[in-house]
Motif scaffolding. Sequence first.
Motif, PDB file in Angstrom:
ATOM      1  N   ILE A 173       0.833  -1.207   0.000  1.00 54.16           N
ATOM      2  CA  ILE A 173       0.000   0.000   0.000  1.00 54.16           C
ATOM      3  C   ILE A 173       0.866   1.254   0.000  1.00 54.16           C
ATOM      4  CG2 ILE A 173      -1.631   1.344   1.382  1.00 54.16           C
ATOM      5  CD1 ILE A 173      -2.861  -1.310   2.305  1.00 54.16           C
ATOM      6  N   PHE A 205       2.778   1.821  -3.299  1.00 50.95           N
ATOM      7  CA  PHE A 205       1.920   2.280  -4.387  1.00 50.95           C
ATOM      8  C   PHE A 205       1.517   3.737  -4.185  1.00 50.95           C
ATOM      9  CE2 PHE A 205      -2.125   2.814  -6.592  1.00 50.95           C
ATOM     10  CZ  PHE A 205      -1.829   2.280  -7.840  1.00 50.95           C
ATOM     11  N   ASN A 258       1.613   7.143  -6.798  1.00 42.17           N
ATOM     12  CA  ASN A 258       0.347   7.165  -7.524  1.00 42.17           C
ATOM     13  C   ASN A 258      -0.697   7.953  -6.732  1.00 42.17           C
ATOM     14  OD1 ASN A 258       0.626   4.962  -9.873  1.00 42.17           O
ATOM     15  ND2 ASN A 258       1.669   4.200  -8.041  1.00 42.17           N
ATOM     16  N   ILE A 297      -4.353   8.849  -5.682  1.00 38.46           N
ATOM     17  CA  ILE A 297      -5.542   8.024  -5.571  1.00 38.46           C
ATOM     18  C   ILE A 297      -6.641   8.785  -4.835  1.00 38.46           C
ATOM     19  CG2 ILE A 297      -4.954   6.907  -3.375  1.00 38.46           C
ATOM     20  CD1 ILE A 297      -5.968   4.279  -4.603  1.00 38.46           C
ATOM     21  N   ARG A 305     -11.359   5.027  -3.709  1.00 30.62           N
ATOM     22  CA  ARG A 305     -10.660   3.829  -4.183  1.00 30.62           C
ATOM     23  C   ARG A 305      -9.595   3.352  -3.192  1.00 30.62           C
ATOM     24  NH1 ARG A 305      -7.650   4.464  -8.680  1.00 30.62           N
ATOM     25  NH2 ARG A 305      -8.122   2.385  -9.508  1.00 30.62           N
ATOM     26  N   LEU A 359      -7.751  -0.366  -3.064  1.00 28.44           N
ATOM     27  CA  LEU A 359      -6.303  -0.594  -3.031  1.00 28.44           C
ATOM     28  C   LEU A 359      -5.922  -1.503  -1.871  1.00 28.44           C
ATOM     29  CD1 LEU A 359      -3.391   0.052  -3.966  1.00 28.44           C
ATOM     30  CD2 LEU A 359      -3.481   2.065  -2.467  1.00 28.44           C
ATOM     31  N   THR A 413      -6.907  -5.170  -2.582  1.00 31.49           N
ATOM     32  CA  THR A 413      -6.094  -5.687  -3.692  1.00 31.49           C
ATOM     33  C   THR A 413      -4.684  -6.031  -3.210  1.00 31.49           C
ATOM     34  OG1 THR A 413      -7.343  -4.327  -5.260  1.00 31.49           O
ATOM     35  CG2 THR A 413      -5.222  -5.194  -5.990  1.00 31.49           C
ATOM     36  N   CYS A 414      -4.112  -5.159  -2.386  1.00 33.58           N
ATOM     37  CA  CYS A 414      -2.768  -5.444  -1.847  1.00 33.58           C
ATOM     38  C   CYS A 414      -2.796  -6.647  -0.910  1.00 33.58           C
ATOM     39  CB  CYS A 414      -2.230  -4.215  -1.121  1.00 33.58           C
ATOM     40  SG  CYS A 414      -1.831  -2.831  -2.213  1.00 33.58           S
ATOM     41  N   MET A 423      -7.302  -3.471 -10.661  1.00 34.36           N
ATOM     42  CA  MET A 423      -6.384  -2.836  -9.715  1.00 34.36           C
ATOM     43  C   MET A 423      -5.179  -3.732  -9.429  1.00 34.36           C
ATOM     44  SD  MET A 423      -5.495  -0.322  -7.779  1.00 34.36           S
ATOM     45  CE  MET A 423      -6.891   0.787  -7.622  1.00 34.36           C
ATOM     46  N   GLU A 424      -5.401  -5.034  -9.380  1.00 37.03           N
ATOM     47  CA  GLU A 424      -4.291  -5.967  -9.166  1.00 37.03           C
ATOM     48  C   GLU A 424      -3.259  -5.855 -10.286  1.00 37.03           C
ATOM     49  OE1 GLU A 424      -3.690 -10.752  -8.273  1.00 37.03           O
ATOM     50  OE2 GLU A 424      -5.346 -10.063  -9.533  1.00 37.03           O
ATOM     51  N   VAL A 455      -1.324  -2.523  -9.840  1.00 38.99           N
ATOM     52  CA  VAL A 455      -0.341  -2.534  -8.756  1.00 38.99           C
ATOM     53  C   VAL A 455       0.882  -3.364  -9.151  1.00 38.99           C
ATOM     54  CG1 VAL A 455       0.084  -3.269  -6.381  1.00 38.99           C
ATOM     55  CG2 VAL A 455      -2.048  -2.117  -6.963  1.00 38.99           C
TER      56      VAL A 455
END
Length: 460
Positions: free
Chosen positions: A259, A262, A266, A268, A272, A276, A279-280, A314-315, A318
């Motif tokens: 996290i 990223f 990026n 964000i 979202r 994130l 997904t992480c 999202m995966e 990342v």
Amino acid sequence: MNKENTTYAKDEEPPVRMTRARAKTLSSLGGIPPSSRPSFKHEKKQRPRANPKRAASDTNKTSVITTAGLQHKKRAVLNDVTNISNEKICLNSINISKAQASTKARGVPTRKQTKAASDVPVENKLVQEDVKTKLAEELSKIRMVEAQESTLPVKLEEEELVQQDIDMICDELGSSRGPGIVDIDSDLKDSQLWSLYAPDIYDKICVTELERRPSTKYMEKLQQDITPTMRGVLIDWLVEVSEEYKLVPDTLYLTVNLIDRFLSRNLIEKQRLQLLGITCMLLASKYEEICAPRVEEFCFITDNTYTRGEVLKMESEVLNFLHFQLSIPTTKSFLRRFIQASQSSYKAPCVEMEFLANYLAELTLLEYSFLKFLPSLIAASAVFLARWTFNQSDHPWNSTLRHYTSYSASDLKTTVLALEDLQLNTKCCSLNAVREKYKQQKFKFVANLTSGKPVQTLFY
């Protein structure tokens, strides 16, 4: 019946079919009479006509047999491929070549010579068979002697060499340590500990934690829609998710690392941020867990706020940003090593101290301000404060911990003091997922422990 056949039947015996072997034998004895030479015309008449259907079926059978044989060869399993069996095979092949050389010196024909002379008269064949039997007996005797001589000595020599290597490595490790330092890698016989490679591994990850650490000021410099408080709320919720799915601690630490890395580059939106987070955790679960939760389970845990397609998109985002670099040393990676070094000063392992060090390290995951400290520094400070919490009569830092952490007590001052504030909850933080987790019986209620004497007294 005509006249030629009747006279031939009376005066002479029926003709014998002449083969190539018979013709060669007769020629060596004195030649073949013209009348007894085979007539190819006669052979052609007596030869039965070939059946094309049968020939086709025969070819099919041979092709099936050939393919079956090839398939069987591919599926063959080597039952024993140890070094001892390979040495036996090599010794046997050498012995066979020696035996063949000795038979050549005595004038005994080899296998190739006997095969080339298979068309000689019967007397020579009998001599060759006697030679083969004698050669087989000699080879069997040689193999039996070599098998008896090579089995036990080879095993004993290998065990002696392994023991010599272990002793030599122990001497080298002992010479590299200073006085009063306990060798925590002395158990080289246990392959599960990887004790031989542990120093090199931790030297390597100490370099890696510097190369791939997240930015320490991305909230101030990059992010516009999220705050450190939002980040803390997200991680506090992910602690509960990891408990719900019974994930290992390494998954939680790696999730937070992904996290932060990223978010360091990026921008964000806050809508979202939870996407994130799950997904992480999905990526970290795939990396650390034996049975990772499915994508649908992470969608369900968010009350289906995000769809499966959004999580997978999202995966991919990342992973492409991180260039698939998921092998990152976290605080948990160093904590195992430092706790092992800390336990060396105790007569018996202290489980409560280990739980307390893990509790203090997990408290730092929620705090954005702890990104300025390296994972190894946080792990060393957690061990320092945990030892002080259990025993204020002695200094918590010794030469063994200094050697394996590469930190002195003065290097840990700032981090230990900040960690003590988290333990005492001086800021009255309302995020209690980690505290509630370590108030359970399975963790010996270590979240309720505090040191009676302030740790700041050690740094005067």
